[in-house]
Design a protein around this motif. Structure first.
Motif, PDB file in Angstrom:
ATOM      1  N   ALA A 333       0.836  -1.207   0.000  1.00  0.00           N
ATOM      2  CA  ALA A 333       0.000   0.000   0.000  1.00  0.00           C
ATOM      3  C   ALA A 333       0.863   1.246   0.000  1.00  0.00           C
ATOM      4  CB  ALA A 333      -0.931  -0.007   1.213  1.00  0.00           C
ATOM      5  N   ARG A 334       1.983   1.192   0.719  1.00  0.00           N
ATOM      6  CA  ARG A 334       2.881   2.346   0.768  1.00  0.00           C
ATOM      7  C   ARG A 334       3.630   2.513  -0.552  1.00  0.00           C
ATOM      8  NH1 ARG A 334      -0.635   2.217   3.926  1.00  0.00           N
ATOM      9  NH2 ARG A 334      -0.058   0.208   4.725  1.00  0.00           N
ATOM     10  N   VAL A 335       3.979   1.409  -1.195  1.00  0.00           N
ATOM     11  CA  VAL A 335       4.619   1.495  -2.506  1.00  0.00           C
ATOM     12  C   VAL A 335       3.656   2.127  -3.508  1.00  0.00           C
ATOM     13  CG1 VAL A 335       5.563   0.146  -4.418  1.00  0.00           C
ATOM     14  CG2 VAL A 335       6.153  -0.450  -2.067  1.00  0.00           C
ATOM     15  N   ALA A 336       2.389   1.757  -3.432  1.00  0.00           N
ATOM     16  CA  ALA A 336       1.404   2.257  -4.388  1.00  0.00           C
ATOM     17  C   ALA A 336       1.052   3.717  -4.146  1.00  0.00           C
ATOM     18  CB  ALA A 336       0.141   1.399  -4.322  1.00  0.00           C
ATOM     19  N   PRO A 339       3.024   7.132   2.218  1.00  0.00           N
ATOM     20  CA  PRO A 339       2.592   7.084   3.617  1.00  0.00           C
ATOM     21  C   PRO A 339       1.411   7.984   3.948  1.00  0.00           C
ATOM     22  CG  PRO A 339       4.561   8.428   3.416  1.00  0.00           C
ATOM     23  CD  PRO A 339       4.326   7.824   2.059  1.00  0.00           C
ATOM     24  N   GLN A 340       1.107   8.979   3.098  1.00  0.00           N
ATOM     25  CA  GLN A 340       0.080   9.963   3.432  1.00  0.00           C
ATOM     26  C   GLN A 340      -1.305   9.612   2.911  1.00  0.00           C
ATOM     27  OE1 GLN A 340       1.265  13.931   2.220  1.00  0.00           O
ATOM     28  NE2 GLN A 340       3.396  13.549   2.787  1.00  0.00           N
ATOM     29  N   LEU A 341      -1.408   8.616   2.057  1.00  0.00           N
ATOM     30  CA  LEU A 341      -2.655   8.363   1.328  1.00  0.00           C
ATOM     31  C   LEU A 341      -3.066   6.902   1.488  1.00  0.00           C
ATOM     32  CD1 LEU A 341      -4.626   9.888  -0.512  1.00  0.00           C
ATOM     33  CD2 LEU A 341      -3.228   9.193  -2.466  1.00  0.00           C
ATOM     34  N   PRO A 342      -3.865   6.575   2.502  1.00  0.00           N
ATOM     35  CA  PRO A 342      -4.247   5.183   2.712  1.00  0.00           C
ATOM     36  C   PRO A 342      -5.225   4.695   1.652  1.00  0.00           C
ATOM     37  CG  PRO A 342      -4.609   6.515   4.692  1.00  0.00           C
ATOM     38  CD  PRO A 342      -4.373   7.455   3.563  1.00  0.00           C
ATOM     39  N   PRO A 343      -5.053   3.485   1.153  1.00  0.00           N
ATOM     40  CA  PRO A 343      -6.040   2.924   0.243  1.00  0.00           C
ATOM     41  C   PRO A 343      -7.290   2.467   0.988  1.00  0.00           C
ATOM     42  CG  PRO A 343      -4.226   1.392   0.534  1.00  0.00           C
ATOM     43  CD  PRO A 343      -3.869   2.624   1.282  1.00  0.00           C
ATOM     44  N   LEU A 366      -7.702   9.780   1.632  1.00  0.00           N
ATOM     45  CA  LEU A 366      -7.632   8.353   1.328  1.00  0.00           C
ATOM     46  C   LEU A 366      -7.899   8.201  -0.163  1.00  0.00           C
ATOM     47  CD1 LEU A 366     -10.881   7.625   1.035  1.00  0.00           C
ATOM     48  CD2 LEU A 366     -10.740   7.565   3.512  1.00  0.00           C
ATOM     49  N   TRP A 367      -7.705   7.004  -0.675  1.00  0.00           N
ATOM     50  CA  TRP A 367      -7.884   6.789  -2.111  1.00  0.00           C
ATOM     51  C   TRP A 367      -8.490   5.415  -2.333  1.00  0.00           C
ATOM     52  CZ3 TRP A 367      -7.413  10.516  -5.649  1.00  0.00           C
ATOM     53  CH2 TRP A 367      -7.471  10.150  -7.001  1.00  0.00           C
ATOM     54  N   GLY A 409     -19.463 -11.792   4.468  1.00  0.00           N
ATOM     55  CA  GLY A 409     -20.480 -12.290   3.551  1.00  0.00           C
ATOM     56  C   GLY A 409     -21.833 -11.637   3.684  1.00  0.00           C
ATOM     57  N   VAL A 410     -22.254 -11.293   4.898  1.00  0.00           N
ATOM     58  CA  VAL A 410     -23.627 -10.810   5.096  1.00  0.00           C
ATOM     59  C   VAL A 410     -23.694  -9.375   5.598  1.00  0.00           C
ATOM     60  CG1 VAL A 410     -24.573 -13.114   5.441  1.00  0.00           C
ATOM     61  CG2 VAL A 410     -23.757 -11.819   7.421  1.00  0.00           C
ATOM     62  N   ALA A 411     -22.560  -8.774   5.936  1.00  0.00           N
ATOM     63  CA  ALA A 411     -22.582  -7.357   6.311  1.00  0.00           C
ATOM     64  C   ALA A 411     -23.180  -6.545   5.166  1.00  0.00           C
ATOM     65  CB  ALA A 411     -21.173  -6.866   6.631  1.00  0.00           C
ATOM     66  N   LYS A 412     -24.018  -5.562   5.509  1.00  0.00           N
ATOM     67  CA  LYS A 412     -24.686  -4.791   4.455  1.00  0.00           C
ATOM     68  C   LYS A 412     -23.689  -3.935   3.678  1.00  0.00           C
ATOM     69  CE  LYS A 412     -29.115  -4.698   6.880  1.00  0.00           C
ATOM     70  NZ  LYS A 412     -28.697  -5.531   8.028  1.00  0.00           N
ATOM     71  N   SER A 413     -22.619  -3.503   4.346  1.00  0.00           N
ATOM     72  CA  SER A 413     -21.588  -2.704   3.696  1.00  0.00           C
ATOM     73  C   SER A 413     -20.283  -2.923   4.439  1.00  0.00           C
ATOM     74  CB  SER A 413     -21.993  -1.219   3.737  1.00  0.00           C
ATOM     75  OG  SER A 413     -21.086  -0.427   2.999  1.00  0.00           O
ATOM     76  N   TRP A 414     -19.201  -3.080   3.679  1.00  0.00           N
ATOM     77  CA  TRP A 414     -17.883  -3.344   4.278  1.00  0.00           C
ATOM     78  C   TRP A 414     -16.856  -2.402   3.675  1.00  0.00           C
ATOM     79  CZ3 TRP A 414     -13.850  -6.376   1.524  1.00  0.00           C
ATOM     80  CH2 TRP A 414     -12.670  -6.517   2.277  1.00  0.00           C
ATOM     81  N   LEU A 415     -15.990  -1.893   4.546  1.00  0.00           N
ATOM     82  CA  LEU A 415     -14.910  -0.994   4.148  1.00  0.00           C
ATOM     83  C   LEU A 415     -13.622  -1.469   4.791  1.00  0.00           C
ATOM     84  CD1 LEU A 415     -13.862   1.776   2.964  1.00  0.00           C
ATOM     85  CD2 LEU A 415     -14.481   2.765   5.193  1.00  0.00           C
ATOM     86  N   HIS A 416     -12.583  -1.629   3.975  1.00  0.00           N
ATOM     87  CA  HIS A 416     -11.260  -2.019   4.469  1.00  0.00           C
ATOM     88  C   HIS A 416     -10.292  -0.873   4.230  1.00  0.00           C
ATOM     89  CE1 HIS A 416      -7.369  -3.887   4.906  1.00  0.00           C
ATOM     90  NE2 HIS A 416      -7.145  -3.882   3.605  1.00  0.00           N
ATOM     91  N   LEU A 417      -9.559  -0.486   5.269  1.00  0.00           N
ATOM     92  CA  LEU A 417      -8.602   0.616   5.196  1.00  0.00           C
ATOM     93  C   LEU A 417      -7.209   0.099   5.542  1.00  0.00           C
ATOM     94  CD1 LEU A 417     -10.954   3.086   7.006  1.00  0.00           C
ATOM     95  CD2 LEU A 417     -10.155   3.384   4.657  1.00  0.00           C
ATOM     96  N   ASP A 418      -6.302   0.183   4.574  1.00  0.00           N
ATOM     97  CA  ASP A 418      -4.920  -0.294   4.729  1.00  0.00           C
ATOM     98  C   ASP A 418      -4.052   0.921   5.096  1.00  0.00           C
ATOM     99  OD1 ASP A 418      -2.433  -1.491   4.557  1.00  0.00           O
ATOM    100  OD2 ASP A 418      -2.814  -2.473   2.631  1.00  0.00           O
TER     101      ASP A 418
END
Length: 451
Positions: A333-336, A339-343, A366-367, A409-418
């Motif tokens: 994530a840091r290569v992409a 350090p300032q812009l979390p995916p 974030l991006w 699988g059943v959560a209505k909405s999911w967000l992952h922050l790296d």
């Protein structure tokens, strides 16, 4: 933290805020203008000039804001001002009080000399309660991330959650050590079993049971050696911050409870230390997960996704309206993005749009990155349901997100922050060290939805 904001009637000195265009006509004392001009000051962004008054006493400061200024430019002031209380005069950017507050942060647990005491009389109309809530949450995150692992292990992460639960009258349940196996959290146990400090799953709940369910999951790896796939010494140097996801989840939880949002909040933190001993899990092992999927270990240094998987499975079981996980998960994530812009990863287009809007408005960047389904093949295993490490070395942040997606699988909405949870160098309002990334944007989003 002690408040950096002073009462409106506190004795104070002015900080006259000017721009290159406004400096000549700004409503400042003519003596101050002449003195600053003599020093070469023209109102350029970030420039600070101390202005003397009668008999040489300090009369205040001139500070330059430019049209392209860092929105947190005022965060540089606390480190430059003499001890005392100040007020802004002139055209002050809306973010200036928050930036000033963020700039007062110092991690002083191990220092024998305290920093200068600098405070600000907030501008008229400023929401001091909201500013204070934000600063307290950011301070909690920064303090936890900055604390070295000898003083912050799984038990101390639990202590931080316990203190938060006590403050807001939340319920707390903790599953520790061998009990993790009894209660079916096998991957949390496997990752943490080699450490002398017992692994645990921390489970905080708050709010009415019939309110919309918002669940936060934070990666709480107190220190990461890499396990038997051991990191280099340089790679291990910042691994005290590998619990930055847990810190962020606790920081956002504090903001949610402090605002009294109308939600059923749940915070899950798998807290472990990825250590090396004779009973450490090994490359090539196949672990059972809480979900029932078998996981081949391609790399013991991809441990964060393992503990998150068990926690996400538990969270997902009650079908929350919004499930958010925070993790200092991948170097990719840091290569992409640096350090300032979390995916950020989500399949919910509405959530993605709302989050992007609030991230821009709050200057909490974030991006969005894609959950690119074809890359899931990189996680194939010949002997198990899935491998914890992607083959080929490509798209490491995406494959990590796709791994986690298998456990939602059943959560209505999911967000992952790296997230990175760290400032590698000091910028205004953002000192080198632990950092709270994305929680201000999420606080704004949640307040809009549930406030």
């Amino acid at each position: 933290m002690s408040s950096c904001f002073a009462a409106a009637d506190a004795p104070n000195l002015p900080i006259w805020c000017v721009t290159p265009d406004s400096f000549a006509a700004a409503a400042i004392p003519e003596s101050a203008r002449r003195f600053a001009t003599g020093t070469g000051f023209t109102g350029e962004a970030g420039k600070l000039v101390a202005v003397p008054g009668a008999e040489g006493a300090l009369a205040g400061y001139l500070f330059g804001f430019g049209p392209d200024s860092d929105p947190f430019a005022a965060g540089s002031l606390p480190g430059q001002l003499a001890a005392g209380t100040y007020r802004f005069e002139g055209a002050v950017p809306a973010l200036a009080p928050l930036a000033f507050g963020l700039g007062t942060y110092r991690f002083e647990r191990y220092r024998s000399r305290a920093a200068r005491a600098v405070s600000l009389v907030p501008p008229a109309g400023a929401d001091v309660a909201a500013l204070t809530r934000t600063l307290e949450a950011v301070t909690l995150v920064r303090d936890l991330v900055n604390t070295p692992a000898n003083d912050l292990g799984p038990a101390e992460i639990e202590d931080a959650a316990r203190a938060l639960a006590a403050r807001f009258d939340a319920a707390l349940n903790v599953v520790v050590g061998e009990t993790l196996l009894e209660e079916n959290f096998p991957m949390i146990h496997a990752v943490g079993r080699a450490a002398t400090r017992a692994p645990r799953l921390i489970d905080l709940t708050w709010g009415p049971e019939d309110a919309p369910k918002v669940t936060l999951v934070g990666k709480g790896v107190a220190f990461d050696t890499g396990g038997l796939d051991i990191k280099t010494s340089a790679g291990m140097l910042l691994m005290k911050k590998d619990m930055g996801g847990a810190a962020s989840a606790l920081g956002l939880a504090q903001m949610i409870m402090g605002r009294g949002l109308k939600v059923r909040l749940r915070v899950l933190i798998p807290a472990v230390e990825n250590a090396i001993a004779g009973n450490a899990f090994r490359p090539g092992d196949v672990l059972k997960s809480r979900k029932g999927l078998s996981v081949e270990i391609g790399n013991t240094d991809a441990e964060g996704r393992l503990v998150l998987a068990d926690a996400l499975t538990l969270a997902d079981a009650e079908a929350p309206d919004l499930l958010i996980d925070f993790a200092t998960l991948t170097g990719a994530a840091r290569v992409a993005l640096g350090p300032q812009l979390p995916p950020a990863y989500t399949d919910d287009e509405g959530l993605a749009a709302d989050l992007a809007r609030h991230a821009q408005a709050e200057h909490d960047p974030l991006w969005r990155m894609p959950l690119w389904a074809p890359y899931a093949a990189m996680l194939d295993s010949k002997i198990a349901d899935i491998n914890n490490a992607g083959s080929g070395g490509f798209a490491g942040s995406i494959t990590a997100a796709l791994f986690l997606k298998r456990f939602v699988g059943v959560a209505k909405s999911w967000l992952h922050l790296d997230i990175y949870a760290w400032n590698p160098s000091t910028r205004p309002g953002r000192p080198e060290g632990g950092e709270a990334q994305t929680i201000r944007a999420l606080d704004a989003l949640l307040t809009e939805r549930y406030g």
